[in-house]
Design an enzyme around this catalytic site. Structure first.
Site: not given
Length: 403
Positions: A48-50, A53
């Site tokens: 999810g964080e990828f 970003g």
């Protein structure tokens, strides 16, 4: 913590992958890092964080080709899915946050700058980056008063936040909270996920089997309900409703696609023709009532075929990505565990998202959408407009970074 992961890896496959990956990380860097190249380092905890970003990674790669990209993950659920991602030059795990690991890692690669996505606050890495005068940015971060940084007993740990060169936060509250503990270099840019879902929409796949299933050109076409990332508590609610209402087609993309869960879904469906995506043909899918997506990677494109969406997880640990559905201009329903999800709160506020608590609240909404086409379309437009209105965080970040 490192010892705990080492011991846990003896009994848990996920921890075993993490442990092996961390042991290999410095070796991979020593083999792959080009001594004269400049690296921009992105760290994401998981998938999810990828995705948050990713718009930044791809914009930097496009506009600043002189830099190479290093991408690190903490969790196997991110690394294993994106280890072959072509947008980065080197992809690896980030070893556990000890002084020794941080020193070895940062000796192997000397980044020109670093971006930590959302909630990543690695104490030793950040202090060494600060000591070496390497700019480090927190992207799409969001803060709440109940976090440890803002408690009297968390002031010591809160010092880690002062290692960042700049925060790119999602909202004004986060900026104000940081200011209260002496951090003034914070810029409100919003959430890069809005940029990402617009990218996904632009690159969405055409899915012939799903097109055949929804049969949009038919004069008597039924409306389509798409349930994404659903869990059993979600399915028990919406399937009870649709067992009694035949004027909808259902696409179910469960969060877990193991055989046991698929059998549970089948046991909840009454008097309908059901077909699994991996077993469907254009001949068999057209007259089915329910299409179960029993593979990964299609959900963001499948939302395109819906009239109303439901995003699962709201009766458990928390809802999944509502933006992937909202970007397609349709109402988005979800369960009650949504209070810490800013995008869900935003959809509720503008009238494009709807919270349900049980079968009764779900039925009231679905009956209204079925009976009032104009209302359904208006709610869908509000959802899509909400996503469009909050795009642009990627450009705001890059305009505040020296590349």
């Amino acid at each position: 913590m490192q010892l705990g992961i080492a011991v846990g890896s003896l009994f848990n496959e996920k921890l075993r992958k993490m442990w092996r990956g961390e042991q290999e990380a410095v070796r991979i860097l020593r083999e792959k890092v080009e001594p004269n190249a400049q690296y921009v380092w992105f760290h994401a905890a998981s998938l999810g964080e990828f995705e948050q970003g990713r718009p930044l990674i791809e914009q930097i790669r496009k506009d600043y080709p002189q830099y190479k990209i290093l991408l690190t993950f903490f969790s196997p659920s991110g690394y294993e899915v994106r280890k072959n991602y072509e947008g980065a030059d080197i992809i690896t795990y980030l070893p556990i946050d000890t002084v020794g690991n941080a020193r070895r890692f940062l000796r192997a690669v000397r980044p020109a700058m670093a971006f930590f996505i959302k909630y990543e606050f690695w104490y030793n890495y950040l202090h060494i980056l600060q000591y070496r005068d390497i700019p480090v940015y927190s992207v799409s971060s969001i803060f709440r008063p109940d976090q440890i940084f803002f408690k009297w007993y968390g002031r010591g740990y809160g010092r880690v936040l002062k290692c960042f060169s700049r925060f790119f936060v999602q909202n004004e509250e986060s900026k104000e909270l940081l200011n209260k503990i002496g951090i003034s270099d914070a810029v409100v840019v919003g959430d890069t996920r809005f940029d990402r879902v617009l990218q996904i929409k632009e690159a969405s796949k055409k899915l012939p089997l799903v097109e055949k299933f929804v049969n949009r050109d038919a004069a008597d076409r039924r409306k389509v309900f798409v349930a994404g990332s659903s869990w059993q508590p979600d399915e028990e609610i919406f399937l009870k409703y649709f067992n009694k209402h035949k004027d909808w087609k259902l696409i179910i993309a469960p969060h877990v696609i193991g055989e046991d869960h698929l059998k549970t879904i089948l046991s909840l469906i009454e008097d309908k023709k059901v077909i699994r995506y991996t077993q469907a043909t254009e001949e068999t899918v057209a007259d089915a009532d329910v299409l179960i997506i029993d593979c990964f990677g299609l959900l963001s494109s499948i939302y395109h075929y819906g009239d109303v969406a439901y995003v699962g997880g709201g009766f458990g640990v928390g809802i999944h990505n509502v933006l992937e559905a909202a970007v397609w201009d349709m109402p988005v329903l979800f369960g009650p565990n949504n209070k810490h999800f800013a995008e869900a709160q935003g959809l509720l506020r503008v009238g494009g998202g709807f919270e349900i608590f049980d079968l009764e609240s779900f039925s009231l909404l679905m009956n209204q959408f079925a009976e009032d086409e104009e209302y359904r379309k208006t709610c869908g437009s509000l959802a899509g407009d909400y996503v469009e209105s909050l795009a642009g965080a990627t450009n705001k970040v890059l305009s505040n970074v020296k590349l």
